[in-house]
Design a protein around this motif. Structure first.
Motif, PDB file in Angstrom:
ATOM      1  N   LYS A  12      10.240  12.347  -8.653  1.00 41.61           N
ATOM      2  CA  LYS A  12      10.474  11.819  -7.289  1.00 41.61           C
ATOM      3  C   LYS A  12       9.239  12.164  -6.467  1.00 41.61           C
ATOM      4  O   LYS A  12       9.063  13.284  -6.014  1.00 41.61           O
ATOM      5  N   THR A  13       8.350  11.199  -6.346  1.00 42.82           N
ATOM      6  CA  THR A  13       7.110  11.415  -5.603  1.00 42.82           C
ATOM      7  C   THR A  13       7.030  10.397  -4.477  1.00 42.82           C
ATOM      8  O   THR A  13       7.552   9.290  -4.575  1.00 42.82           O
ATOM      9  N   TYR A  14       6.377  10.794  -3.427  1.00 46.25           N
ATOM     10  CA  TYR A  14       6.118   9.921  -2.286  1.00 46.25           C
ATOM     11  C   TYR A  14       4.632   9.621  -2.263  1.00 46.25           C
ATOM     12  O   TYR A  14       3.813  10.441  -2.666  1.00 46.25           O
ATOM     13  N   TRP A  15       4.290   8.443  -1.773  1.00 49.72           N
ATOM     14  CA  TRP A  15       2.906   7.971  -1.806  1.00 49.72           C
ATOM     15  C   TRP A  15       2.468   7.489  -0.431  1.00 49.72           C
ATOM     16  O   TRP A  15       3.287   7.031   0.366  1.00 49.72           O
ATOM     17  N   ILE A  16       1.169   7.581  -0.166  1.00 46.25           N
ATOM     18  CA  ILE A  16       0.559   7.110   1.078  1.00 46.25           C
ATOM     19  C   ILE A  16      -0.884   6.675   0.791  1.00 46.25           C
ATOM     20  O   ILE A  16      -1.396   6.892  -0.306  1.00 46.25           O
ATOM     21  N   ILE A  17      -1.508   6.127   1.806  1.00 51.99           N
ATOM     22  CA  ILE A  17      -2.961   5.952   1.783  1.00 51.99           C
ATOM     23  C   ILE A  17      -3.520   7.275   2.277  1.00 51.99           C
ATOM     24  O   ILE A  17      -3.288   7.669   3.417  1.00 51.99           O
ATOM     25  N   ALA A  18      -4.226   7.982   1.424  1.00 54.05           N
ATOM     26  CA  ALA A  18      -4.792   9.285   1.785  1.00 54.05           C
ATOM     27  C   ALA A  18      -6.143   9.055   2.469  1.00 54.05           C
ATOM     28  O   ALA A  18      -7.147   8.799   1.801  1.00 54.05           O
ATOM     29  N   LEU A  19      -6.142   9.124   3.784  1.00 50.65           N
ATOM     30  CA  LEU A  19      -7.357   8.820   4.538  1.00 50.65           C
ATOM     31  C   LEU A  19      -8.502   9.763   4.187  1.00 50.65           C
ATOM     32  O   LEU A  19      -9.665   9.343   4.168  1.00 50.65           O
ATOM     33  N   ASP A  20      -8.183  11.020   3.886  1.00 50.75           N
ATOM     34  CA  ASP A  20      -9.241  11.970   3.534  1.00 50.75           C
ATOM     35  C   ASP A  20      -9.886  11.640   2.179  1.00 50.75           C
ATOM     36  O   ASP A  20     -11.018  12.014   1.915  1.00 50.75           O
ATOM     37  N   TRP A  21      -9.183  10.900   1.323  1.00 52.99           N
ATOM     38  CA  TRP A  21      -9.735  10.498   0.023  1.00 52.99           C
ATOM     39  C   TRP A  21     -11.005   9.669   0.232  1.00 52.99           C
ATOM     40  O   TRP A  21     -11.969   9.808  -0.513  1.00 52.99           O
ATOM     41  N   PHE A  22     -11.003   8.822   1.240  1.00 49.53           N
ATOM     42  CA  PHE A  22     -12.161   7.965   1.492  1.00 49.53           C
ATOM     43  C   PHE A  22     -13.380   8.801   1.850  1.00 49.53           C
ATOM     44  O   PHE A  22     -14.472   8.569   1.343  1.00 49.53           O
ATOM     45  N   ILE A  78      -0.929  -6.650  -7.377  1.00 42.37           N
ATOM     46  CA  ILE A  78       0.067  -5.655  -6.979  1.00 42.37           C
ATOM     47  C   ILE A  78      -0.575  -4.515  -6.189  1.00 42.37           C
ATOM     48  O   ILE A  78      -0.042  -4.081  -5.162  1.00 42.37           O
ATOM     49  N   SER A  79      -1.715  -4.017  -6.642  1.00 45.35           N
ATOM     50  CA  SER A  79      -2.360  -2.889  -5.941  1.00 45.35           C
ATOM     51  C   SER A  79      -2.699  -3.259  -4.500  1.00 45.35           C
ATOM     52  O   SER A  79      -2.533  -2.454  -3.589  1.00 45.35           O
ATOM     53  N   GLU A  80      -3.173  -4.471  -4.296  1.00 44.39           N
ATOM     54  CA  GLU A  80      -3.480  -4.902  -2.925  1.00 44.39           C
ATOM     55  C   GLU A  80      -2.203  -5.035  -2.106  1.00 44.39           C
ATOM     56  O   GLU A  80      -2.164  -4.690  -0.931  1.00 44.39           O
ATOM     57  N   SER A  81      -1.139  -5.532  -2.735  1.00 45.76           N
ATOM     58  CA  SER A  81       0.153  -5.628  -2.042  1.00 45.76           C
ATOM     59  C   SER A  81       0.640  -4.239  -1.626  1.00 45.76           C
ATOM     60  O   SER A  81       1.173  -4.076  -0.527  1.00 45.76           O
ATOM     61  N   ILE A  82       0.454  -3.258  -2.486  1.00 43.93           N
ATOM     62  CA  ILE A  82       0.857  -1.882  -2.161  1.00 43.93           C
ATOM     63  C   ILE A  82       0.074  -1.393  -0.946  1.00 43.93           C
ATOM     64  O   ILE A  82       0.645  -0.851  -0.001  1.00 43.93           O
ATOM     65  N   PHE A  83      -1.241  -1.576  -0.984  1.00 43.69           N
ATOM     66  CA  PHE A  83      -2.088  -1.142   0.129  1.00 43.69           C
ATOM     67  C   PHE A  83      -1.660  -1.822   1.426  1.00 43.69           C
ATOM     68  O   PHE A  83      -1.492  -1.172   2.465  1.00 43.69           O
ATOM     69  N   ARG A  84      -1.435  -3.119   1.373  1.00 43.24           N
ATOM     70  CA  ARG A  84      -1.017  -3.863   2.559  1.00 43.24           C
ATOM     71  C   ARG A  84       0.345  -3.389   3.067  1.00 43.24           C
ATOM     72  O   ARG A  84       0.578  -3.342   4.274  1.00 43.24           O
ATOM     73  N   LEU A  85       1.243  -3.033   2.153  1.00 42.70           N
ATOM     74  CA  LEU A  85       2.552  -2.544   2.562  1.00 42.70           C
ATOM     75  C   LEU A  85       2.418  -1.238   3.340  1.00 42.70           C
ATOM     76  O   LEU A  85       3.063  -1.049   4.375  1.00 42.70           O
ATOM     77  N   PHE A  86       1.559  -0.346   2.878  1.00 48.14           N
ATOM     78  CA  PHE A  86       1.346   0.897   3.622  1.00 48.14           C
ATOM     79  C   PHE A  86       0.683   0.630   4.975  1.00 48.14           C
ATOM     80  O   PHE A  86       0.996   1.295   5.959  1.00 48.14           O
ATOM     81  N   ARG A  92       3.593   5.159   6.371  1.00 47.73           N
ATOM     82  CA  ARG A  92       4.744   6.048   6.192  1.00 47.73           C
ATOM     83  C   ARG A  92       4.935   6.285   4.700  1.00 47.73           C
ATOM     84  O   ARG A  92       4.919   5.346   3.914  1.00 47.73           O
ATOM     85  N   PRO A  93       5.112   7.537   4.275  1.00 44.62           N
ATOM     86  CA  PRO A  93       5.297   7.817   2.844  1.00 44.62           C
ATOM     87  C   PRO A  93       6.515   7.092   2.280  1.00 44.62           C
ATOM     88  O   PRO A  93       7.560   7.009   2.926  1.00 44.62           O
ATOM     89  N   LEU A  94       6.356   6.563   1.072  1.00 42.66           N
ATOM     90  CA  LEU A  94       7.438   5.876   0.371  1.00 42.66           C
ATOM     91  C   LEU A  94       7.534   6.407  -1.053  1.00 42.66           C
ATOM     92  O   LEU A  94       6.501   6.709  -1.671  1.00 42.66           O
ATOM     93  N   ASP A  95       8.764   6.490  -1.571  1.00 43.71           N
ATOM     94  CA  ASP A  95       8.904   6.843  -2.980  1.00 43.71           C
ATOM     95  C   ASP A  95       8.834   5.563  -3.808  1.00 43.71           C
ATOM     96  O   ASP A  95       8.775   4.451  -3.272  1.00 43.71           O
ATOM     97  N   LEU A  96       8.812   5.718  -5.116  1.00 43.52           N
ATOM     98  CA  LEU A  96       8.634   4.564  -5.996  1.00 43.52           C
ATOM     99  C   LEU A  96       9.751   3.535  -5.863  1.00 43.52           C
ATOM    100  O   LEU A  96       9.509   2.333  -5.934  1.00 43.52           O
ATOM    101  N   GLU A  97      10.979   4.012  -5.672  1.00 35.27           N
ATOM    102  CA  GLU A  97      12.118   3.099  -5.530  1.00 35.27           C
ATOM    103  C   GLU A  97      11.971   2.251  -4.255  1.00 35.27           C
ATOM    104  O   GLU A  97      12.127   1.032  -4.288  1.00 35.27           O
ATOM    105  N   GLU A  98      11.687   2.921  -3.130  1.00 35.22           N
ATOM    106  CA  GLU A  98      11.514   2.207  -1.856  1.00 35.22           C
ATOM    107  C   GLU A  98      10.361   1.210  -1.946  1.00 35.22           C
ATOM    108  O   GLU A  98      10.472   0.067  -1.506  1.00 35.22           O
ATOM    109  N   LEU A  99       9.270   1.673  -2.509  1.00 32.37           N
ATOM    110  CA  LEU A  99       8.087   0.841  -2.648  1.00 32.37           C
ATOM    111  C   LEU A  99       8.395  -0.402  -3.479  1.00 32.37           C
ATOM    112  O   LEU A  99       8.067  -1.530  -3.085  1.00 32.37           O
ATOM    113  N   GLY A 100       9.064  -0.202  -4.602  1.00 32.08           N
ATOM    114  CA  GLY A 100       9.414  -1.321  -5.479  1.00 32.08           C
ATOM    115  C   GLY A 100      10.350  -2.315  -4.813  1.00 32.08           C
ATOM    116  O   GLY A 100      10.167  -3.531  -4.928  1.00 32.08           O
ATOM    117  N   GLU A 101      11.359  -1.801  -4.113  1.00 38.19           N
ATOM    118  CA  GLU A 101      12.318  -2.685  -3.443  1.00 38.19           C
ATOM    119  C   GLU A 101      11.635  -3.523  -2.372  1.00 38.19           C
ATOM    120  O   GLU A 101      11.847  -4.738  -2.283  1.00 38.19           O
TER     121      GLU A 101
END
Length: 138
Positions: A12-22, A78-86, A92-101
């Motif tokens: 059960k992990t949550y994901w975000i765009i990590a701004l510090d990663w850039f 899909i990866s671009e769709s994920i980025f756009r969704l965030f 806002r952090p989302l888990d895999l289930e929320e993200l997929g739905e």
């Protein structure tokens, strides 16, 4: 011989765009996010004459740009769709289930490519959009 089930349980992990990663990877998150502004917001934000913060850019996308039906669609990778969704949800952090739905709904029903297993693999291997596991600081 026992037939042991192989666990495919994902953590059960949550994901975000990590701004510090850039910053850590010598990339500009603002430059990337600006590509997703609608023409109206791009004009308004450029009229201010200074570089806009990632928060200001994401706010514009959340409040305006993401409300078009074409912002996330089934023709995007899909990866671009994920980025756009965030971007659309204000990062806002989302888990895999929320993200997929949410992705499945926005992409017109895409159960295979938006399954938690596929999303987990894509997110774990992302090296472009700064998609990372969310770790609460505290």
């Amino acid at each position: 011989m026992d037939n042991e089930e192989i666990s495919t349980e994902l953590p059960k992990t949550y994901w975000i765009i990590a701004l510090d990663w850039f910053q850590q990877n010598n990339r500009s998150v603002s430059a990337l996010i600006q590509n997703y502004l609608c023409p109206k917001c791009a004009k308004q934000l450029s009229a201010k004459g200074k570089e806009n913060s990632p928060d200001a850019l994401m706010s514009a996308i959340k409040d305006c740009c993401s409300h078009t039906p074409e912002f996330i669609n089934d023709r995007l990778p899909i990866s671009e769709s994920i980025f756009r969704l965030f971007l659309a949800n204000g990062n806002r952090p989302l888990d895999l289930e929320e993200l997929g739905e949410q992705l499945s709904e926005l992409r017109g029903g895409d159960p295979y490519r938006t399954s938690p297993e596929i999303l987990y693999r894509l997110l774990k291997n992302d090296c472009y959009y700064g998609l990372q596991e969310y770790k609460e600081s505290g």
